[in-house]
Structures are given as structure tokens and as C-alpha cells.
Write an enzyme that holds these catalytic residues in place. Structure first.
Site, mmCIF file in Angstrom:
data_model
loop_
_atom_site.group_PDB
_atom_site.id
_atom_site.type_symbol
_atom_site.label_atom_id
_atom_site.label_comp_id
_atom_site.label_asym_id
_atom_site.label_seq_id
_atom_site.Cartn_x
_atom_site.Cartn_y
_atom_site.Cartn_z
ATOM 1 N N GLU A 110 0.804 -1.226 0.000
ATOM 2 C CA GLU A 110 0.000 0.000 0.000
ATOM 3 C C GLU A 110 0.841 1.282 0.000
ATOM 4 O O GLU A 110 0.747 2.117 0.906
ATOM 5 C CB GLU A 110 -0.986 -0.013 1.170
ATOM 6 C CG GLU A 110 -1.969 -1.187 1.070
ATOM 7 C CD GLU A 110 -3.111 -1.112 2.074
ATOM 8 O OE1 GLU A 110 -3.009 -0.357 3.055
ATOM 9 O OE2 GLU A 110 -4.122 -1.812 1.866
ATOM 10 N N GLU A 167 -6.450 -7.954 -1.291
ATOM 11 C CA GLU A 167 -6.881 -7.676 0.077
ATOM 12 C C GLU A 167 -8.330 -7.198 0.023
ATOM 13 O O GLU A 167 -8.664 -6.329 -0.776
ATOM 14 C CB GLU A 167 -6.051 -6.572 0.739
ATOM 15 C CG GLU A 167 -4.685 -6.952 1.217
ATOM 16 C CD GLU A 167 -4.045 -5.807 2.027
ATOM 17 O OE1 GLU A 167 -4.797 -4.932 2.524
ATOM 18 O OE2 GLU A 167 -2.809 -5.784 2.152
#
Length: 502
Positions: free
Chosen positions: A285, A404
Site C-alpha cells: 500500500e 486484500e
């Protein structure tokens, strides 16, 4: 084997050992033929393998075991360069014997993953505690004491994963413990933690599963961006400096090189040569507030660097999948305006030639949308998935994984929030299944996050997204396994471009 012993009571230990191994491996051959694509197990129930934390090395000790047709050469294409240690395995129950079933690397053909000529679709989960558990940290994630049962917890989860039909786990190649770090200082590593990661990779592969390993993290300190900035002596008040700092880049590359070239004592393979590893990811991320250019340049530089070291494995970004205002992709898919300022651009980031597949994450609760049935989050989530799948098809020409996703379920009544989580999982999975059945490049998904039941009392206090074995969400995952991995004759859409040729 017992009848052989009775008839040959005058044989020496080595001869008896040889005959028993022949029997065991003959049975193994039959077991594997009956269950193609599954783990070969010698006279063992999948859920009954012992999890002795001290015996991790025993399966792969003898590099030059001289048994006809059983010797594993150092360059064996099965991915394993060692044979079973006779002296230990024969002294224990035959149920202890595992034989690795990973034979080939996962590659890309158009918008599909393939391995050994067959399509590979991802069904799995994320977990960040494996390295802490495998290293028996006395104070690991959640400040939990893994010193006694850490490895047993890992093997419990992996065995249950195989039983449920999962095939891939995504985890960190660093520890997020506040007290221990895999890389203790630039270029120096905690030997016990590295040994734990080695063991995890071997255990995953021995069950016929794959692992995706992430090099670093935007959020976590240990092993993450802020630790690199600290080592570099940066005075920056933001993490943006990480992407332009020469020192940080050099340290990141050194760490990536150390991981890629790591020699695993359990498998007798370097990581770069182990097909158990499905892929590397550059960073979990990544964000660079209002600085898309530096982030894009960093991704390009690091992708080229990793691919020079390792051409065997796939590579992706690890990002959430936001779009920039200047994107050629699905700009309106972003949750809110702040997402345009993260520095990410799903299309541009994954158009890098060295990036093999595209990824996105889905966090409606974190992004200000409550994932209740019938809520705006549901419609947003479905649009988010469709937009990324379509952009992966029509613009990128690469496979896509929703790597995710999760929900807290906290917006519903406490008594029903587990059912709310399961409902959200089913909605997500329905989109993945629809896209896959339509020939679009939805090659799988991985939910966040599964913790061992031992950790329930502590994990629930700090991880709102925690899922445990036996939760209703697991039934949703098992249903998804049957739907996604079952017979599917859909061919890739003719509208999808081939990212390798574009």
C-alpha cells in the site's frame, strides 16, 4: 514395512531403511495419481500432522541420499534439492512424512496465470504473523508470546487452509512486532526471524500451496518506510521522502537482494529458485501524497531491479489501486476525493513492463463507507471490482487479483456482525466468479485477515478485520473455492489485450 522387517531380521539398519523408503514412496506415487493437483500425503490424515517446533529441518537434511529414483539433484525441476532424512523420519510415525508437491513456477499467458500448462486461479488469505510465530518470538504481534506454540499455530492454519481448498497465502517478508525486526540495521538480520521465514516457505510448499512475499510496508515501522527513513537520517516530516532518498533506495535494494538470494536451509534452495513463491510485491500500500511522479519513478526503478535479480517469479506493486485525476482508467471508481491525492494510479503503476499482474485492495469501512447489505458500500465495492477487472482487460492486458479485502461488520449488531462479514465476502466473491466465468482477467482474491484461534482474545482487541476458523466467513470462502476452481471452460475475452505484446 513390518512384514519386511520380520522376514529380514538379519538385515542391517541401512538396508531396512532403504526397503521401507521404497514402500513409502511406492504408496506415495499411487496417492498422488489418485489426487492430481493435491498434496501427496503418505498414510496421513491432513489434519493430523504434528507441529513439533524443533523438527523443521528434519525433512530436508540429506542432500545426497543414495536411493535409486529418489535422489533430488541440486537443480531438480521439482523445486526441491534435498531428500528426506532417513535417520529421523523412520524413527517417527510415517504420518510425519510430507513430500513437496510444487513442481513449476507460476507464469502469465495473456490475462491468465498458468503453471505446468494449466490455469492457476488464486484463492487465499492474508496474514502478517507467520514470521513471528515461526520464529517463536516471546513478544510478537499483539505482544503475544509465540515461544511455545508458534509453529504449531502455523501448521494448524496451513493444514486447515488445504482442507478448505485454499492455494495461496500473502504475507510479509518482515516482522511487524514492535520488539523485533528481521532487518536489525541496514544489511544485518535477525538470524532466528530469517530462519522462521525460511521455515514458513518450506511449510507452505510442502502442502502444495504458494506464497506471495512483500518486501516492505508503507504503514508499519519495522521493515517499513519509516524505518528506512530513520536509518537514512531523514529530517522529513512525511514519508514522501522515501521515494526519492538515495540512501533509502540503496537500503531497499540491498534488502530485496538479500531476500531474493537467500539460501533456505529447509528447502536447500535460494528463494529465487523456489517455485513455492508465487510472486514478490514491491511494497504494501504505497502512498506519496500529491507526488504521483516520484512514486511512479520509484516503482519503475525497483521493478527493473527485482526483475534483473529474479526472472523466475512474478512481480506486482502491492498497492490499493486508486486512480489519479489524470488516469486513462476508471477515475470515477475512487471512494472519495482524497484517493486522488495518494500518488497511486492503478493503470500507470501496473503498466510498467516488469509488473506481471495488477492488484487492488478493497476497504470500504476504512474508506468511510459502511459495508452493510444494501448500503452504498455494497454498490461501491461491486463497481470497484468491475472497474479494475475491466481496466486490467482492456487497458493493461494483465491478470488481476483482489489481493486484500475485508470488513469489520461493526456497523451491524454485535450478535450478527459475523454474518454481516460473511455476507460481504459472498458479495465480493460473486463478482470475482462472474468476471472469471465471463473470461475477464479476475484471477482470484485473498481476504483479510485470518488469525489462529489461539490469538482470538488478543487479535479481536486490535484487528477489527480478524477472521477465525469456524466463522461464517469461512463457509463463504469454501463455497467460493468450489465455484472458482471448479470446471470452467470460459476463455479469456477476445476484447482483452495482451499486455506482453502491447
Amino acid at each position: 514395512a513390518s512384514s519386511i522387517l520380520m522376514r529380514h531380521n538379519d538385515m542391517n539398519v541401512q538396508q531396512i531403511t532403504f526397503l521401507i523408503l521404497i514402500c513409502l514412496f511406492s504408496e506415495l506415487h499411487v496417492s498422488h495419481a489418485q489426487r492430481p493437483g493435491r498434496e501427496a500425503v503418505v498414510r496421513g490424515n491432513l489434519r493430523q500432522f504434528p507441529a513439533d517446533a524443533t523438527d523443521g529441518r528434519r525433512l530436508l537434511n540429506n542432500k545426497n541420499l543414495e536411493v535409486p529414483n529418489l535422489q533430488y539433484a541440486a537443480d531438480n525441476t521439482s523445486g526441491w534439492s534435498a531428500a528426506l532424512d532417513l535417520s529421523v523420519s523412520l524413527a517417527e510415525n510415517v504420518n510425519d512424512i510430507r513430500v513437496p508437491m510444487i513442481h513449476s513456477f507460476v507464469g502469465v499467458e495473456g490475462v491468465r496465470f498458468v503453471t505446468a500448462g494449466e490455469e492457476y486461479k488464486v484463492v487465499g488469505w492474508n496474514t502478517y504473523t507467520l514470521i513471528d510465530q515461526a520464529a517463536h518470538l516471546p513478544i510478537g504481534s499483539f505482544d503475544y508470546d509465540f515461544s511455545l506454540a508458534g509453529r504449531r499455530q502455523v501448521t494448524d492454519m496451513l493444514d486447515n487452509a488445504v482442507a478448505a481448498g485454499f492455494n495461496t497465502v500473502r504475507t510479509w517478508a518482515y516482522s511487524v512486532s514492535k520488539h523485533y525486526s528481521l532487518q536489525t540495521k541496514p544489511g544485518e538480520y535477525d538470524a532466528i526471524l530469517f530462519d522462521g521465514l525460511d521455515w514458513v516457505v518450506q511449510q507452505v510448499g510442502s502442502r502444495g500451496m504458494r506464497v506471495i512475499l512483500v518486501f516492505t510496508d508503507f504503514w508499519e515501522h519495522h521493515g517499513g518506510v519509516s524505518q528506512y527513513l530513520e536509518w537514512a537520517g531523514s529530517s522529513s516530516t512525511t514519508k514522501n521522502a522515501f521515494y526519492t532518498s538515495i540512501s533509502c533506495k540503496l537500503m531497499y535494494k540491498d534488502n530485496a537482494r538479500a531476500l531474493i538470494n537467500r539460501f533456505n536451509t529447509y528447502t536447500q534452495l535460494h528463494y529465487r529458485d523456489d517455485p513455492t513463491i508465487m510472486a514478490w510485491e514491491l511494497i504494501n500500500e504505497p502512498r506519496c501524497r500529491n507526488c504521483a511522479g516520484p512514486l511512479q519513478s520509484w516503482l519503475e526503478e525497483m521493478a527493473r531491479f527485482v526483475k534483473k535479480l529474479d526472472r523466475n517469479h512474478l512481480l506486482s506493486t502491492g498497492e490499493e489501486g486508486f486512480y489519479s485525476l489524470a488516469t486513462v482508467g476508471s477515475r470515477t471508481a475512487n471512494p472519495e476525493f482524497w484517493a486522488y491525492t495518494t500518488g497511486q494510479d492503478f493503470v500507470e503503476n501496473h503498466a510498467i513492463p516488469e509488473i506481471d499482474f495488477a492488484v487492488a485492495h478493497l476497504w470500504p469501512d476504512n474508506w468511510g463507507l459502511l459495508s452493510l447489505p444494501g448500503s452504498p458500500a455494497y454498490s461501491f465495492s461491486m463497481k470497484w471490482i468491475r472497474s479494475h477487472v475491466e481496466d486490467a482487460c482492456w487497458i493493461l492486458g494483465k491478470p488481476f487479483i483482489l489481493e486484500e479485502f475485508g470488513t469489520t461488520g461493526q456497523a451491524s449488531q454485535q450478535s450478527t456482525h459475523k454474518l454481516s462479514i460473511a455476507s460481504f465476502f459472498r458479495k465480493v466473491y460473486s463478482q470475482i466468479e462472474w468476471a472469471s466465468a465471463s473470461g475477464l482477467p479476475a484471477q482470484g482474491s485473498m481476504f483479510w485477515t485470518w488469525h489462529h484461534l489461539d490469538l482470538k482474545s488478543v487479535a479481536e482487541q486490535v484487528d477489527d478485520y480478524a477472521v477465525f476458523w469456524g466463522d461464517p466467513a469461512f463457509l463463504a470462502v469454501e463455497e467460493h473455492v468450489e465455484a472458482l476452481l471448479g470446471p470452467n471452460t470460459a476463455l479469456p475475452s477476445e476484447q482483452c489485450i495482451d499486455g506482453r505484446k502491447s
